[in-house]
Enzyme design. Structure first.
Site, mmCIF file in Angstrom:
data_model
loop_
_atom_site.group_PDB
_atom_site.id
_atom_site.type_symbol
_atom_site.label_atom_id
_atom_site.label_comp_id
_atom_site.label_asym_id
_atom_site.label_seq_id
_atom_site.Cartn_x
_atom_site.Cartn_y
_atom_site.Cartn_z
ATOM 1 N N CYS A 1 34.641 37.948 35.736
ATOM 2 C CA CYS A 1 35.957 38.550 34.852
ATOM 3 C C CYS A 1 37.043 37.775 35.502
ATOM 4 O O CYS A 1 38.144 37.460 34.931
ATOM 5 C CB CYS A 1 36.042 40.026 35.665
ATOM 6 S SG CYS A 1 37.286 41.069 34.924
ATOM 7 N N PHE A 2 37.064 37.326 36.973
ATOM 8 C CA PHE A 2 38.518 36.686 37.510
ATOM 9 C C PHE A 2 38.595 35.349 37.063
ATOM 10 O O PHE A 2 39.587 34.649 37.246
ATOM 11 C CB PHE A 2 38.285 36.947 38.859
ATOM 12 C CG PHE A 2 39.175 38.004 39.548
ATOM 13 C CD1 PHE A 2 40.293 37.831 40.083
ATOM 14 C CD2 PHE A 2 38.743 39.571 39.305
ATOM 15 C CE1 PHE A 2 41.254 38.959 40.597
ATOM 16 C CE2 PHE A 2 39.503 40.471 39.875
ATOM 17 C CZ PHE A 2 40.705 40.342 40.506
#
Lengths: 126, 212
Positions: B120-121
């Site tokens: 995600c990041f």
């Protein structure tokens, strides 16, 4: 923003197109615009009985998951399998190739009770 | 994650907005609502003592460790203010205020990297807060029955491993690339010179949400 005149609409931003004994259902141009880029569509199995107002699936956009509600009651007779691999069609063509479900209507009068294009446009224009 | 879903149900049942601030008891990898489990290297997770759970919200895999996590449940405004992006922008006001109290000036991320990885990041989007070009706080949303759950985390410090150690990749080069991107595109409070106890960060978040 498109509001096709030949469709009916729910307050939860689904559209409904009558097709004989069936209703074809999708999410509106406004809804897809609000969600942003759609990356996954989770649809129910064919044969499931859908009840008006109930959640029948979910749409995932880049950063959100939202439920899909059926505005009408009946048996789900088809779902749009193309969305499995190309969910972005819902963004690109929400009233056409981005349709979600086909429901065999229990009570066709339910469609007539939904919002028309002018009423739906008034709703989203606030 | 079940507590966050319960927060949404409670908010809706009571017609009230709720804020929850919490930390994970052990390092935990959360998967997005529809992310395939096959993305996860479960052997690596077991070896590193990382739990794996699924979020109710969208997005990709996220490792929770040295961070403070918030969850907020509220009624979705009618009209354009209820769009995913408008809600992120509204709630970002609270997060920006909270970070400012800690001495960190952040802004809503404008760039979308277009890079799709299972982590995600590695992406920086309009839902996220950045310092410079690096993400300091990422968030995700669930909209249900006209109500919204948004949760996200403020990174305090890094763990000795990251998502690239816990996910499956087609080859070693891709794993290294994700590791590099995670390091390059994220920033922790410690790296910004803020060494604050979790309790202080929690209080700042509470103060931030009190302003909106």
């Amino acid at each position: 923003m498109l509001f096709p005149e030949d469709l009916r609409y729910s307050e939860e931003h689904e559209w409904v197109r009558r097709d004989g004994a069936d209703a074809v259902i999708g999410i509106t141009d406004f809804a897809q615009d609000q969600l942003g880029d759609i990356v996954y569509v989770d649809l129910p199995d064919v044969g499931v009985e859908a009840i008006a107002g109930a959640a029948v699936g979910e749409v995932e956009s880049t950063k959100s998951v939202s439920e899909i509600y059926t505005p009408v009651t009946g048996e789900i007779v088809a779902v749009n399998g193309d969305l499995t691999n190309t969910p972005e069609i819902v963004n690109q063509d929400p009233f056409g190739g981005g349709w979600l479900l086909r429901i065999r209507l229990t009570d066709p009068a339910e469609v007539d009770a939904l919002l028309d294009a002018a009423a739906y446009r008034a709703l989203v224009d606030g | 994650m079940a507590a966050d879903v319960a927060l949404l149900a409670t908010a809706r049942a009571e017609g009230a907005a709720y804020l929850r601030i919490y930390r994970f008891g052990a390092p935990t990898l959360t998967l997005g609502r529809f992310q395939p489990e096959s993305d996860v290297d479960f052997d690596a997770a077991a070896r590193l003592g990382v739990e794996v759970v699924r979020r109710p919200t969208g997005g990709r895999a996220l490792l929770h460790g040295r961070e403070v996590t918030y969850a907020v449940a509220l009624e979705r405004p009618a009209g354009p203010e209820g769009s995913v992006h408008a809600l992120y922008a509204y709630l970002a006001g609270a997060l920006i205020h909270a970070l400012r109290q800690l001495g960190v000036e952040s802004a809503v991320a404008r760039l979308r990297t277009g890079t799709t990885t299972p982590a995600c990041f590695t992406g920086v989007e309009g839902a996220d807060l950045r310092v410079g070009t690096r993400k300091v706080c990422g968030s995700a949303q669930l909209q249900r029955d006209g109500w919204v759950l948004q949760h996200g985390s403020v990174l305090l410090d890094r763990l000795p491993f990251d998502e690239s150690d816990l996910l499956r990749f087609p080859d070693a080069a891709t794993r290294l690339e994700v590791r590099r991107m995670l390091g390059e595109r994220t920033v922790t409070l410690r790296e910004l010179g803020v060494v604050a106890p979790a309790r202080t960060v929690a209080d700042a978040l509470i103060g931030g949400f009190a302003t909106i």
